[in-house]
Write a protein that holds these residues in place. Structure first.
Motif, PDB file in Angstrom:
ATOM      1  N   TRP A 134     -20.256  51.655  11.581  1.00 12.81           N
ATOM      2  CA  TRP A 134     -20.877  51.908  12.892  1.00 12.81           C
ATOM      3  C   TRP A 134     -20.324  53.146  13.558  1.00 12.81           C
ATOM      4  CZ3 TRP A 134     -18.299  52.211  17.505  1.00 12.81           C
ATOM      5  CH2 TRP A 134     -16.956  51.772  17.501  1.00 12.81           C
ATOM      6  N   LEU A 135     -19.016  53.437  13.308  1.00 18.79           N
ATOM      7  CA  LEU A 135     -18.402  54.589  13.952  1.00 18.79           C
ATOM      8  C   LEU A 135     -18.927  55.902  13.372  1.00 18.79           C
ATOM      9  CD1 LEU A 135     -16.390  55.440  16.085  1.00 18.79           C
ATOM     10  CD2 LEU A 135     -14.583  55.364  14.360  1.00 18.79           C
ATOM     11  N   SER A 136     -19.070  55.945  12.057  1.00 15.77           N
ATOM     12  CA  SER A 136     -19.589  57.172  11.441  1.00 15.77           C
ATOM     13  C   SER A 136     -21.045  57.398  11.849  1.00 15.77           C
ATOM     14  CB  SER A 136     -19.475  57.084   9.922  1.00 15.77           C
ATOM     15  OG  SER A 136     -20.259  56.018   9.427  1.00 15.77           O
ATOM     16  N   ARG A 137     -21.800  56.316  11.995  1.00 11.64           N
ATOM     17  CA  ARG A 137     -23.185  56.463  12.449  1.00 11.64           C
ATOM     18  C   ARG A 137     -23.229  56.992  13.884  1.00 11.64           C
ATOM     19  NH1 ARG A 137     -27.460  52.088  10.112  1.00 11.64           N
ATOM     20  NH2 ARG A 137     -26.817  52.149   7.933  1.00 11.64           N
ATOM     21  N   LEU A 138     -22.294  56.455  14.715  1.00 13.02           N
ATOM     22  CA  LEU A 138     -22.262  56.911  16.106  1.00 13.02           C
ATOM     23  C   LEU A 138     -21.926  58.396  16.184  1.00 13.02           C
ATOM     24  CD1 LEU A 138     -22.404  56.165  19.121  1.00 13.02           C
ATOM     25  CD2 LEU A 138     -19.952  55.657  19.001  1.00 13.02           C
ATOM     26  N   GLY A 139     -20.954  58.830  15.346  1.00 12.11           N
ATOM     27  CA  GLY A 139     -20.592  60.241  15.355  1.00 12.11           C
ATOM     28  C   GLY A 139     -21.744  61.123  14.899  1.00 12.11           C
ATOM     29  N   ALA A 140     -22.419  60.696  13.838  1.00 11.99           N
ATOM     30  CA  ALA A 140     -23.556  61.483  13.344  1.00 11.99           C
ATOM     31  C   ALA A 140     -24.682  61.519  14.364  1.00 11.99           C
ATOM     32  CB  ALA A 140     -24.048  60.886  12.025  1.00 11.99           C
ATOM     33  N   TRP A 141     -24.871  60.366  15.044  1.00 14.06           N
ATOM     34  CA  TRP A 141     -25.928  60.321  16.059  1.00 14.06           C
ATOM     35  C   TRP A 141     -25.601  61.253  17.225  1.00 14.06           C
ATOM     36  CZ3 TRP A 141     -25.117  58.783  21.151  1.00 14.06           C
ATOM     37  CH2 TRP A 141     -26.254  58.727  21.933  1.00 14.06           C
ATOM     38  N   TRP A 142     -24.339  61.247  17.665  1.00 11.77           N
ATOM     39  CA  TRP A 142     -23.982  62.054  18.832  1.00 11.77           C
ATOM     40  C   TRP A 142     -24.134  63.551  18.550  1.00 11.77           C
ATOM     41  CZ3 TRP A 142     -23.784  62.064  23.735  1.00 11.77           C
ATOM     42  CH2 TRP A 142     -23.051  63.035  24.431  1.00 11.77           C
ATOM     43  N   LEU A 143     -23.784  63.965  17.316  1.00  7.32           N
ATOM     44  CA  LEU A 143     -23.880  65.382  16.978  1.00  7.32           C
ATOM     45  C   LEU A 143     -25.314  65.826  16.703  1.00  7.32           C
ATOM     46  CD1 LEU A 143     -20.733  65.723  14.693  1.00  7.32           C
ATOM     47  CD2 LEU A 143     -21.009  66.460  17.074  1.00  7.32           C
ATOM     48  N   SER A 144     -26.224  64.889  16.597  1.00  4.09           N
ATOM     49  CA  SER A 144     -27.622  65.266  16.332  1.00  4.09           C
ATOM     50  C   SER A 144     -28.507  64.857  17.518  1.00  4.09           C
ATOM     51  CB  SER A 144     -28.103  64.614  15.036  1.00  4.09           C
ATOM     52  OG  SER A 144     -27.922  63.194  15.084  1.00  4.09           O
ATOM     53  N   ALA A 145     -28.961  63.621  17.502  1.00  2.56           N
ATOM     54  CA  ALA A 145     -29.896  63.181  18.548  1.00  2.56           C
ATOM     55  C   ALA A 145     -29.213  62.998  19.899  1.00  2.56           C
ATOM     56  CB  ALA A 145     -30.558  61.871  18.121  1.00  2.56           C
ATOM     57  N   GLY A 146     -27.929  62.602  19.924  1.00  6.34           N
ATOM     58  CA  GLY A 146     -27.242  62.364  21.188  1.00  6.34           C
ATOM     59  C   GLY A 146     -27.186  63.616  22.052  1.00  6.34           C
ATOM     60  N   LEU A 147     -26.610  64.681  21.489  1.00  7.61           N
ATOM     61  CA  LEU A 147     -26.561  65.943  22.237  1.00  7.61           C
ATOM     62  C   LEU A 147     -27.932  66.593  22.327  1.00  7.61           C
ATOM     63  CD1 LEU A 147     -23.230  67.504  20.862  1.00  7.61           C
ATOM     64  CD2 LEU A 147     -23.662  66.649  23.167  1.00  7.61           C
ATOM     65  N   GLY A 148     -28.739  66.386  21.290  1.00  4.90           N
ATOM     66  CA  GLY A 148     -30.065  67.014  21.283  1.00  4.90           C
ATOM     67  C   GLY A 148     -30.979  66.510  22.378  1.00  4.90           C
ATOM     68  N   ALA A 149     -30.675  65.316  22.919  1.00  6.42           N
ATOM     69  CA  ALA A 149     -31.532  64.761  23.979  1.00  6.42           C
ATOM     70  C   ALA A 149     -31.499  65.595  25.250  1.00  6.42           C
ATOM     71  CB  ALA A 149     -31.102  63.320  24.290  1.00  6.42           C
ATOM     72  N   PHE A 150     -30.479  66.447  25.366  1.00  5.46           N
ATOM     73  CA  PHE A 150     -30.388  67.246  26.591  1.00  5.46           C
ATOM     74  C   PHE A 150     -31.373  68.415  26.612  1.00  5.46           C
ATOM     75  CE2 PHE A 150     -26.239  65.125  26.479  1.00  5.46           C
ATOM     76  CZ  PHE A 150     -26.220  64.586  27.769  1.00  5.46           C
ATOM     77  N   TRP A 151     -32.205  68.514  25.576  1.00  4.11           N
ATOM     78  CA  TRP A 151     -33.269  69.519  25.637  1.00  4.11           C
ATOM     79  C   TRP A 151     -34.229  69.200  26.784  1.00  4.11           C
ATOM     80  CZ3 TRP A 151     -38.401  68.223  25.470  1.00  4.11           C
ATOM     81  CH2 TRP A 151     -38.708  66.933  25.025  1.00  4.11           C
ATOM     82  N   TRP A 152     -34.321  67.917  27.132  1.00  2.66           N
ATOM     83  CA  TRP A 152     -35.285  67.495  28.147  1.00  2.66           C
ATOM     84  C   TRP A 152     -34.953  68.063  29.528  1.00  2.66           C
ATOM     85  CZ3 TRP A 152     -39.897  66.112  29.192  1.00  2.66           C
ATOM     86  CH2 TRP A 152     -40.210  65.353  30.333  1.00  2.66           C
ATOM     87  N   PRO A 153     -33.693  67.891  30.050  1.00  2.28           N
ATOM     88  CA  PRO A 153     -33.384  68.526  31.339  1.00  2.28           C
ATOM     89  C   PRO A 153     -33.534  70.037  31.281  1.00  2.28           C
ATOM     90  CG  PRO A 153     -31.733  66.875  30.796  1.00  2.28           C
ATOM     91  CD  PRO A 153     -32.583  67.050  29.583  1.00  2.28           C
ATOM     92  N   GLY A 154     -33.155  70.644  30.137  1.00  2.00           N
ATOM     93  CA  GLY A 154     -33.307  72.092  30.014  1.00  2.00           C
ATOM     94  C   GLY A 154     -34.754  72.524  30.114  1.00  2.00           C
TER      95      GLY A 154
END
Length: 315
Positions: free
Chosen positions: A116-136
């Motif tokens: 679960w931890l490796s999935r969380l890390g991979a998610w944060w570096l891809s879709a997690g941070l990528g979600a901030f395209w919306w406010p931009g």
């Protein structure tokens, strides 16, 4: 340090943060004001360093002073729109996180080390941070809109009786509402056709038929509940259409309906596969999560419409 040199340095720091065409005028004016104020404080004596520093400290930071000399420019987001903008931005990011996190943790294991931890890390570096395209994106669109409004040299369209009539948030536009009902019926028809694809069009390519194969348990136990909610939803929409406006009762029914749809969708997703093919099942559940997010948004907006009148101030 010499008081005059202190004043000169302070003025230079202020004008350095201004457009070039303003620097000479502002510098001359500010230096004259500071010198006059300093002479006034000193009285019959000569101003010293301590007195000069106190005067500059009272005036404030050079950046703040420079802001006072800048023209107003144009407003990107009006203060009245700021709370709504913040909520739309945060809600967009939260919906993306809910969808992508669910997809991340419901995907099949890829092998050793897939915890679960490796999935969380991979998610944060891809879709997690990528979600901030919306406010931009929202900020970029706001800047474009502000630039267009500034070029038009106005604060928007004229305030007319027709514009004032739009303040009645309970009234509906019947043609658009009819289109919405028709769109919903077309969507249901398309869904039913997809479920019966193999029966109605057996000649279609087998990979396409396999992709739309529905899980039997979902079809017999979970899917029929949608018929009940569809019927209730359309009954409520027709009531609004006939009345030509929303009432407190129909808004309450809409809130209950949205809550039931959210519960039903979450049950569909958690209770097992919807499609036989794993990839089709994953895509379908992702789409359903998006629908659930829209239902949450509709529920919140409808609940806000229920608040009527202006409450009395607290004593």
């Amino acid at each position: 340090m010499n008081p005059d040199a202190l004043v000169e340095s302070y003025v230079a720091e202020v004008v350095r943060q201004l457009p070039r065409k303003q620097r000479a005028d502002v510098g001359f004016e500010l230096r004259s004001l500071l010198t006059e104020e300093l002479r006034g404080r000193a009285g019959d004596n000569e101003p010293d360093t301590t007195m000069t520093l106190e005067l500059l400290a009272d005036l404030g930071r050079p950046a703040d002073v420079a802001d006072r000399y800048r023209s107003a420019g144009f407003t990107i987001i009006r203060p009245a729109d700021a709370p709504r903008f913040a909520w739309i931005s945060l809600a967009g990011v939260a919906i993306q996180w809910a969808i992508t996190l669910t997809a991340t943790y419901t995907a099949a294991p890829t092998g050793a080390g897939d915890d679960w931890l490796s999935r969380l890390g991979a998610w944060w570096l891809s879709a997690g941070l990528g979600a901030f395209w919306w406010p931009g994106l929202l900020i970029s669109l706001s800047i474009i809109a502000a630039l267009i409004a500034a070029r038009r040299s106005g604060d928007g369209t004229d305030w007319t009786p027709q514009a004032a009539a739009k303040l009645d948030r309970d009234s509906i536009r019947r043609p658009l509402y009819v289109l919405a009902i028709a769109g919903g019926l077309v969507g249901i028809a398309a869904l039913v056709a997809a479920i019966n694809l193999a029966t109605w069009w057996p000649g279609l390519p087998q990979p396409l038929l396999d992709a739309f194969a529905i899980n039997e348990d979902f079809l017999t136990n979970r899917a029929p509940w949608a018929l009940v909610l569809w019927a209730a939803t359309f009954a409520s929409m027709i009531a609004v259409l006939v009345a030509g406006r929303w009432t407190r009762t129909t808004r309450l029914l809409a809130i209950i309906g949205s809550a039931l749809w959210i519960a039903l969708i979450l049950w569909w997703i958690a209770a097992g596969p919807i499609f036989v093919q794993p990839y089709a099942d994953l895509v379908a559940k992702g789409c359903l999560l998006l629908v659930a997010g829209l239902c949450v948004l509709d529920l919140v907006l409808t609940a806000r419409h229920l608040r009527t009148g202006i409450p009395a101030p607290a004593v």
